[in-house]
Write a protein that holds these residues in place. Structure first.
Motif, mmCIF file in Angstrom:
data_model
loop_
_atom_site.group_PDB
_atom_site.id
_atom_site.type_symbol
_atom_site.label_atom_id
_atom_site.label_comp_id
_atom_site.label_asym_id
_atom_site.label_seq_id
_atom_site.Cartn_x
_atom_site.Cartn_y
_atom_site.Cartn_z
ATOM 1 N N ALA A 148 0.805 -1.206 0.000
ATOM 2 C CA ALA A 148 0.000 0.000 0.000
ATOM 3 C C ALA A 148 0.845 1.265 0.000
ATOM 4 N N PHE A 149 2.134 1.112 0.318
ATOM 5 C CA PHE A 149 3.000 2.277 0.370
ATOM 6 C C PHE A 149 3.593 2.574 -1.006
ATOM 7 N N ALA A 150 3.791 3.837 -1.257
ATOM 8 C CA ALA A 150 4.335 4.238 -2.554
ATOM 9 C C ALA A 150 5.723 3.659 -2.747
ATOM 10 N N ALA A 151 5.964 3.198 -3.963
ATOM 11 C CA ALA A 151 7.267 2.620 -4.277
ATOM 12 C C ALA A 151 8.328 3.707 -4.336
ATOM 13 N N GLU A 152 9.516 3.415 -3.870
ATOM 14 C CA GLU A 152 10.637 4.353 -3.910
ATOM 15 C C GLU A 152 11.670 3.835 -4.894
ATOM 16 N N ASP A 153 12.699 4.640 -5.115
ATOM 17 C CA ASP A 153 13.759 4.205 -6.019
ATOM 18 C C ASP A 153 14.338 2.873 -5.555
ATOM 19 N N SER A 154 14.627 2.781 -4.266
ATOM 20 C CA SER A 154 15.128 1.533 -3.684
ATOM 21 C C SER A 154 14.490 1.373 -2.311
ATOM 22 N N GLN A 155 13.831 0.270 -2.095
ATOM 23 C CA GLN A 155 13.218 -0.005 -0.805
ATOM 24 C C GLN A 155 13.908 -1.202 -0.169
ATOM 25 N N LEU A 156 14.516 -0.980 0.994
ATOM 26 C CA LEU A 156 15.224 -2.039 1.706
ATOM 27 C C LEU A 156 14.338 -2.600 2.808
ATOM 28 N N ARG A 157 14.325 -3.918 2.930
ATOM 29 C CA ARG A 157 13.680 -4.563 4.069
ATOM 30 C C ARG A 157 14.751 -4.920 5.077
ATOM 31 N N ALA A 158 14.556 -4.472 6.314
ATOM 32 C CA ALA A 158 15.493 -4.782 7.397
ATOM 33 C C ALA A 158 14.751 -5.574 8.467
ATOM 34 N N MET A 159 15.382 -6.617 8.984
ATOM 35 C CA MET A 159 14.734 -7.491 9.961
ATOM 36 C C MET A 159 15.688 -7.777 11.115
ATOM 37 N N TRP A 160 15.157 -7.681 12.324
ATOM 38 C CA TRP A 160 15.966 -7.931 13.511
ATOM 39 C C TRP A 160 15.084 -8.465 14.630
ATOM 40 N N TRP A 161 15.725 -8.920 15.704
ATOM 41 C CA TRP A 161 14.991 -9.272 16.914
ATOM 42 C C TRP A 161 15.489 -8.372 18.037
ATOM 43 N N GLY A 162 14.703 -8.251 19.096
ATOM 44 C CA GLY A 162 15.145 -7.457 20.233
ATOM 45 C C GLY A 162 14.007 -6.730 20.914
ATOM 46 N N ILE A 177 14.728 -13.329 1.181
ATOM 47 C CA ILE A 177 15.369 -12.931 2.427
ATOM 48 C C ILE A 177 15.433 -11.412 2.509
ATOM 49 N N ALA A 178 15.244 -10.874 3.713
ATOM 50 C CA ALA A 178 15.321 -9.426 3.910
ATOM 51 C C ALA A 178 16.654 -8.901 3.390
ATOM 52 N N ASP A 179 16.659 -7.670 2.890
ATOM 53 C CA ASP A 179 17.886 -7.088 2.355
ATOM 54 C C ASP A 179 18.955 -6.977 3.429
ATOM 55 N N VAL A 180 18.547 -6.576 4.617
ATOM 56 C CA VAL A 180 19.458 -6.485 5.758
ATOM 57 C C VAL A 180 18.819 -7.257 6.908
ATOM 58 N N PHE A 181 19.541 -8.216 7.461
ATOM 59 C CA PHE A 181 18.969 -8.984 8.567
ATOM 60 C C PHE A 181 20.011 -9.247 9.631
ATOM 61 N N GLN A 182 19.540 -9.489 10.830
ATOM 62 C CA GLN A 182 20.413 -9.596 11.997
ATOM 63 C C GLN A 182 20.803 -11.041 12.283
ATOM 64 N N LEU A 183 22.087 -11.237 12.556
ATOM 65 C CA LEU A 183 22.605 -12.520 13.010
ATOM 66 C C LEU A 183 23.456 -12.273 14.245
ATOM 67 N N ALA A 218 21.033 -12.989 0.683
ATOM 68 C CA ALA A 218 21.601 -13.494 -0.565
ATOM 69 C C ALA A 218 20.724 -13.192 -1.775
ATOM 70 N N THR A 219 19.434 -13.008 -1.542
ATOM 71 C CA THR A 219 18.501 -12.763 -2.650
ATOM 72 C C THR A 219 18.229 -11.283 -2.881
ATOM 73 N N SER A 220 18.927 -10.418 -2.146
ATOM 74 C CA SER A 220 18.682 -8.984 -2.258
ATOM 75 C C SER A 220 19.016 -8.457 -3.654
ATOM 76 N N GLU A 221 18.163 -7.599 -4.165
ATOM 77 C CA GLU A 221 18.412 -6.914 -5.439
ATOM 78 C C GLU A 221 19.004 -5.531 -5.193
ATOM 79 N N HIS A 222 19.269 -5.230 -3.928
ATOM 80 C CA HIS A 222 19.790 -3.906 -3.561
ATOM 81 C C HIS A 222 21.022 -4.052 -2.677
ATOM 82 N N GLY A 223 21.960 -4.890 -3.088
ATOM 83 C CA GLY A 223 23.150 -5.143 -2.283
ATOM 84 C C GLY A 223 23.960 -3.897 -2.003
#
Length: 428
Positions: free
Chosen positions: A29-43, A90-96, A314-319
């Motif tokens: 529902a959100f407007a698309a941007e030039d590059s949209q990163l998904r970030a995922m973490w726990w905490g 997989i999220a573009d940026v994720f926590q390990l 590994a599947t990110s299109e925005h490395g």
């Protein structure tokens, strides 16, 4: 209010400063941007607030890149990551963290970061030794967000009220047991955790005795060592020095489910950077110290480790953009001031120097603790083998829980830990 799963959409530069909370299904529902990163973490909620504030700052300085952040709790994070891996999304940026980066990099979850170094990713300030902490098989698979080590937290107010001296620098496991039992009697609670289910405490215990949790060929311990470990915790539980089994199984390896945070014990065992999160949700003043050791003057079992790690999916299109965000996260001074030491003491000397005068007393205590370990830490262990996560979630914790509920004997638990552990490590 605590959420098991939180998804945040951050506006781009010039947009409203507010953060919209949404489910993952509403992302489209959100407007698309030039590059949209998904970030995922726990905490904790505090970690989410800090992370989102840094993401907003990044967006202000990098127009055209937007970030959708998702925070999950407990095992839900790893379940979500497994689903993403299976769906190649997989999220573009994720926590390990240290025990999982080797495992997930070998499973193909991560993108090697070496091609981004000196372009989008600046790690020059870290030094080679720090980069080794997130290097597996000669490639860099993540960037450490700060240094930490194992730690013991304790309710300093409860200890003072009971007139009991807290565990110190050279406290042995035998002495710790006496202290935990004394505190249990004084407070009417469990003295400390039933830590038989914590792999990191077992790791320190083994290192104090010349072994290790893992080695280059798999498990670094045998049945007899497992028996000694389980016998210690069972003896302490039966003497009243730990929380009950039903309380310990509430622990989902998160701050808000730990027996200390829940008020069921006077002592907790965790990672040093988590002191901040614990203190935020507890009224009592907390103290921090090292884990007990096998003998006076013997090895501590401690080592410096990257508290948490950002990796790129590994599947990110925005490395390139993801690497740029990670670089900003660990190098930008303003970002460092927002993050403080909640994810560990910053690895960048510039950031570390900039934030020290701004730290509150609890944050300063974590830095003091890390500095105090300088002459106590040993060498960093080899990368955890493939299957280490499965070993922790499916073998180590469940067996300890069965033991605490008296559904299995110490001897049988030890045999199972080794046999099932070997199977988990071998099959991954």
């Amino acid at each position: 209010m605590l959420f098991n799963r939180r998804t945040f959409m951050l506006g781009t530069a010039g947009a409203a400063a507010g953060i919209a909370l949404a489910t993952s299904r509403s992302r489209s529902a959100f407007a698309a941007e030039d590059s949209q990163l998904r970030a995922m973490w726990w905490g904790s909620n505090d970690r989410s607030k800090r992370t989102l504030s840094v993401a907003r700052l990044f967006q202000e300085k990098n127009p055209g890149i937007s970030i959708v952040g998702e925070s999950l709790s407990g095992d839900g994070y790893w379940t979500k990551l497994a689903t993403q891996m299976a769906g190649r999304a997989i999220a573009d940026v994720f926590q390990l963290e240290p025990n999982t980066i080797s495992d997930y990099s070998k499973r193909g979850a991560c993108l090697a970061l070496d091609p981004f170094i000196n372009s989008a990713l600046d790690v020059n300030a870290f030094g080679k030794d720090m980069l080794k902490l997130t290097t597996v098989d000669g490639k860099l698979w993540g960037v450490g967000l700060g240094l930490n080590s194992f730690a013991m937290f304790y309710d300093a107010d409860a200890f003072a009220k009971a007139g009991v001296t807290p565990p110190g620098l050279d406290t042995t496991w035998s002495e710790y047991a006496d202290i935990a039992i004394e505190m249990a009697k004084a407070t009417g609670k469990g003295g400390g955790p039933y830590a038989a289910r914590y792999t990191y405490v077992f790791d320190a215990w083994l290192r104090q005795r010349g072994s290790s949790l893992f080695n280059e060929s798999g498990l670094g311990f045998g049945v007899e060592e497992a028996k000694e470990w389980y016998a210690y915790w069972e003896d302490l539980r039966k003497r009243g020095g730990t929380v009950a089994a039903d309380v310990q199984t509430l622990d989902q390896n998160t701050i808000d489910t730990n027996c200390l945070a829940l008020g069921y014990s006077a002592i907790g065992m965790a990672y040093s950077n988590q002191l901040i999160g614990y203190q935020l949700i507890m009224k009592s003043k907390l103290g921090i110290g090292m884990l007990p050791r096998a003998e006076k003057g013997g090895p501590s079992g401690h080592y410096y480790r990257p508290a948490l790690i950002w990796s790129i999916g590994a599947t990110s299109e925005h490395g390139e953009e993801a690497a740029k965000f990670i670089s900003f996260f660990v190098n930008d001074v303003e970002a460092g001031k927002i993050l403080g030491v909640e994810r560990g003491v910053p690895m960048s000397p510039t950031v570390r120097e900039a934030i020290l005068p701004l730290l509150n007393p609890t944050e300063a205590e974590t830095v003091k603790y890390i500095n105090a370990l300088k002459d106590q830490v040993g060498s960093y262990p080899p990368p955890a083998p493939l299957g280490a996560t499965e070993f922790d979630h499916r073998v180590f914790r469940p067996i300890a829980d069965e033991l605490a509920f008296e559904r299995v004997s110490v001897a049988d638990a030890a045999e199972r830990l080794v046999s099932e552990g070997k199977a988990a490590i071998r099959t991954g």
